[in-house]
Design a protein around this motif. Structure first.
Motif, PDB file in Angstrom:
ATOM      1  N   GLY A 368       0.907  -1.296   0.055  1.00 27.17           N
ATOM      2  CA  GLY A 368       0.132  -0.173  -0.101  1.00 27.17           C
ATOM      3  C   GLY A 368       0.729   1.174   0.061  1.00 27.17           C
ATOM      4  O   GLY A 368       0.540   2.235  -0.288  1.00 27.17           O
ATOM      5  N   GLY A 369       1.994   1.302   0.691  1.00 24.63           N
ATOM      6  CA  GLY A 369       2.821   2.404   0.593  1.00 24.63           C
ATOM      7  C   GLY A 369       4.366   1.914   0.903  1.00 24.63           C
ATOM      8  O   GLY A 369       4.714   0.547   1.573  1.00 24.63           O
ATOM      9  N   ILE A 383       0.464   4.912   0.670  1.00 19.03           N
ATOM     10  CA  ILE A 383       0.007   5.334   1.825  1.00 19.03           C
ATOM     11  C   ILE A 383       0.529   4.636   3.149  1.00 19.03           C
ATOM     12  O   ILE A 383       0.788   3.511   3.246  1.00 19.03           O
ATOM     13  N   THR A 384       1.149   5.614   3.869  1.00 22.92           N
ATOM     14  CA  THR A 384       2.077   4.873   4.999  1.00 22.92           C
ATOM     15  C   THR A 384       1.943   5.716   6.296  1.00 22.92           C
ATOM     16  O   THR A 384       1.060   6.723   6.360  1.00 22.92           O
ATOM     17  N   PHE A 421      -1.625   3.159  13.706  1.00 27.73           N
ATOM     18  CA  PHE A 421      -1.749   3.147  12.346  1.00 27.73           C
ATOM     19  C   PHE A 421      -1.914   1.921  11.646  1.00 27.73           C
ATOM     20  O   PHE A 421      -1.627   1.590  10.543  1.00 27.73           O
ATOM     21  N   GLN A 423      -4.588   0.725  10.155  1.00 26.52           N
ATOM     22  CA  GLN A 423      -5.383   0.772   9.144  1.00 26.52           C
ATOM     23  C   GLN A 423      -4.567   0.719   7.918  1.00 26.52           C
ATOM     24  O   GLN A 423      -4.815   0.092   6.939  1.00 26.52           O
ATOM     25  N   VAL A 424      -3.333   1.310   8.123  1.00 26.85           N
ATOM     26  CA  VAL A 424      -2.476   1.443   6.949  1.00 26.85           C
ATOM     27  C   VAL A 424      -1.432   0.759   6.760  1.00 26.85           C
ATOM     28  O   VAL A 424      -0.454   0.251   5.917  1.00 26.85           O
ATOM     29  N   ALA A 425      -0.831  -0.010   8.154  1.00 27.25           N
ATOM     30  CA  ALA A 425       0.281  -0.918   8.154  1.00 27.25           C
ATOM     31  C   ALA A 425       0.260  -1.968   9.046  1.00 27.25           C
ATOM     32  O   ALA A 425       0.902  -2.054   9.992  1.00 27.25           O
ATOM     33  N   ARG A 445       1.401  -2.845   4.217  1.00 23.97           N
ATOM     34  CA  ARG A 445       0.206  -3.497   3.677  1.00 23.97           C
ATOM     35  C   ARG A 445      -0.951  -2.996   4.713  1.00 23.97           C
ATOM     36  O   ARG A 445      -0.676  -3.135   5.826  1.00 23.97           O
ATOM     37  N   PRO A 446      -2.179  -2.643   4.176  1.00 19.20           N
ATOM     38  CA  PRO A 446      -3.012  -2.119   5.097  1.00 19.20           C
ATOM     39  C   PRO A 446      -3.819  -3.279   5.540  1.00 19.20           C
ATOM     40  O   PRO A 446      -3.584  -4.549   5.354  1.00 19.20           O
ATOM     41  N   SER A 488      -2.939  -7.934   7.947  1.00 18.97           N
ATOM     42  CA  SER A 488      -2.805  -7.827   6.333  1.00 18.97           C
ATOM     43  C   SER A 488      -2.874  -9.050   5.721  1.00 18.97           C
ATOM     44  O   SER A 488      -3.024 -10.197   6.171  1.00 18.97           O
TER      45      SER A 488
END
Length: 515
Positions: A368-369, A383-384, A421, A423-425, A445-446, A488
């Motif tokens: 994702g980022g 996204i991070t 965090f 949700q994003v990682a 990875r989200p 994830s």
């Protein structure tokens, strides 16, 4: 498995692999099921050292009349000589047909000779041949099922064809293919059943349902058969093996009695008979073929042998499909890697080469980022987490995970500060560049919220009695749903290898830049 609705390797927070269930010495029960006779022989003269107490149900003799007698007294000379010759050539199980004669009465048995280090086990089951179990009939069915397995294009297809083929061949009311996850919980990935039976497709079962001791025995036994759970266990006589002065090890015996708690488990499932066969891939227990029947069922030796053969064929087909998919993924990742390397070595810095252009790290590792932490800078793409959160994460990595590539699909479980965090990682792969200086390439990875379905509440898998010693299995298999958070998509071994190859290229790029 590619088309599965419920992924096998979801990270489940609680470990249901019960230490208590896994410590029961199942192989030292000194009891057998009554559908056959067990004799224990010394290796030198093949004298009968122990006999199961149900001898009289099959032969006109008592255990006392058999003890210390040479096996040769009850067999035709040619059959006895065959046993001797085969025992000299192998330590593997030896199937035979034997004609026992006691007091003038002849009885035909399907026999299994199981050589052990100090003695020999001899299992005897009364011969029962049917037209359905003829060699030609079984061979034709095996060939047909095998052809269907080869035509299937996915794991799911292979498993489903096996379940349907084995149900039709064996006549069991339900056949399930059951795969273990990394924590030994099982998931039903294929099923064939009668309409009036419960649907277990996609349900998970806690590891305590097949505890460690039971799993280990599948490497020594090609199948486990329970013709009826309503049996009375039969003891060996004498109780102690006179040769070893211990209980006889029945690990390899198909007749070995089953733990009472497992018989209760079958009863709670409304099952009378069961048979299970291992699926072994790369010398590891991948899963089980689990067969259930509503009433008592006693498959012939020939039928069980055919099912044993098919379990080996299924294992081979699943392993071949696994290798095929792994190779396809490696080829795909190699193509991305080659393009990324061209970009990496033509870019001004390795960070630009990884994060900019048509090929980038996000594509290579399905991220994702990304964040490149290098020479005091934090360069982010996609996204991070926030820069401050990334720096704190790097400090944790330096202290705990710095030496090699680190990948997790449940970062909050290992690094609680990341819950903020998640949700994003929820997933992280950390590629060390200069870990002592806190320089890393990070891939995120989200979170993927996943609802998993259990066959009964796994927290109630074992119900203790007030004495704290005796226990019972759960009595309900109603679907119990659980939402797995802060995880994830899992990392594949091939992705880990791609990250390692990338790390080597980045280090080479850095050396070129500096020198």
């Amino acid at each position: 498995m590619s088309q599965q609705t419920a992924p096998v390797n979801i990270k489940i927070e609680k470990n249901y692999d019960s230490e208590m269930c896994g410590s029961i010495p199942l192989h030292l029960v000194n009891l057998i099921q009554p559908h056959g006779v067990l004799l224990v022989l010394d290796k030198k003269e093949l004298r009968i050292l122990q006999a199961s107490e149900n001898v009289g149900a099959f032969l006109p003799a008592t255990p006392e009349q058999l003890l210390q007698e040479p096996l040769s007294r009850f067999l035709p000379a040619a059959q006895y000589e065959e046993i001797q010759n085969k025992l000299e050539g192998t330590l593997e199980r030896i199937p035979l047909t034997l004609q026992f004669e006691v007091d003038g009465k002849k009885t035909a048995f399907s026999a299994l000779v199981l050589p052990q280090e100090e003695y020999v086990l001899l299992e005897l089951e009364e011969r029962q041949e049917t037209a359905q179990d003829s060699f030609i009939g079984l061979y034709q069915n095996i060939k047909y099922i095998t052809s269907l397995l080869k035509q299937a294009s996915t794991y799911q297809g292979i498993a489903q064809q096996a379940a349907e083929g084995l149900k039709k061949l064996s006549g069991f009311d339900r056949v399930m293919i059951y795969q273990f996850d990394p924590h030994w919980n099982g998931i039903v990935v294929a099923q064939a059943k009668e309409e009036d039976m419960d649907d277990y497709m996609d349900l998970r079962f806690p590891a305590s349902d097949v505890p460690k001791q039971a799993r280990e025995l599948y490497f020594r036994n090609p199948y486990r058969i329970i013709p009826t759970h309503n049996y009375e266990p039969v003891r060996l006589q004498p109780v102690i093996n006179p040769l070893t002065q211990r209980f006889t090890d029945l690990s390899e015996s198909n007749l070995r009695s089953v733990a009472k708690v497992h018989l209760e488990y079958l009863s709670n499932m409304n099952i009378t008979a069961s048979m299970s066969l291992p699926i072994i891939i790369d010398n590891k227990l991948w899963g089980l073929i689990s067969c259930h029947h509503k009433t008592a069922k006693y498959p012939s030796y020939e039928m069980r042998s055919a099912m044993e053969l098919l379990s080996g064929i299924l294992s081979a087909q699943l392993e071949a499909k696994q290798k095929e998919e792994s190779m396809a993924l490696r080829v795909y990742l190699r193509g991305l890697h080659v393009n990324l390397m061209e970009q990496l070595f033509s870019a001004a810095t390795f960070a630009e080469g990884l994060q900019e252009g048509s090929e980038n790290l996000i594509n290579l590792l399905s991220l994702g980022g990304t964040a490149v932490v290098y020479e005091g800078n934090v360069l982010k793409t996609g996204i991070t987490p926030e820069e401050r959160e990334i720096k704190e994460l790097v400090s944790w990595l330096r202290r705990n995970k710095a030496r090699s590539i680190f990948a997790t699909d449940a970062l909050p479980a290992e690094y609680p500060h990341s819950k903020a965090f998640s949700q994003v990682a929820s997933g992280l792969i950390a590629i060390p560049v200069n870990p002592e200086q806190g320089e890393f390439i990070l891939g995120f990875r989200p979170e993927v919220l996943q609802t998993i379905k259990w066959g009964g509440n796994p927290n109630n898998a074992i119900q203790m009695e007030p004495d704290g010693k005796n226990y019972h299995p759960r009595n309900s298999f109603a679907t119990y749903q659980e939402t797995v958070k802060q995880t994830s998509l899992p990392w594949r071994q091939e992705e880990y290898e791609a990250a390692e190859a990338l790390r080597n290229a980045v280090l080479e790029k850095i050396i070129r830049e500096k020198y």
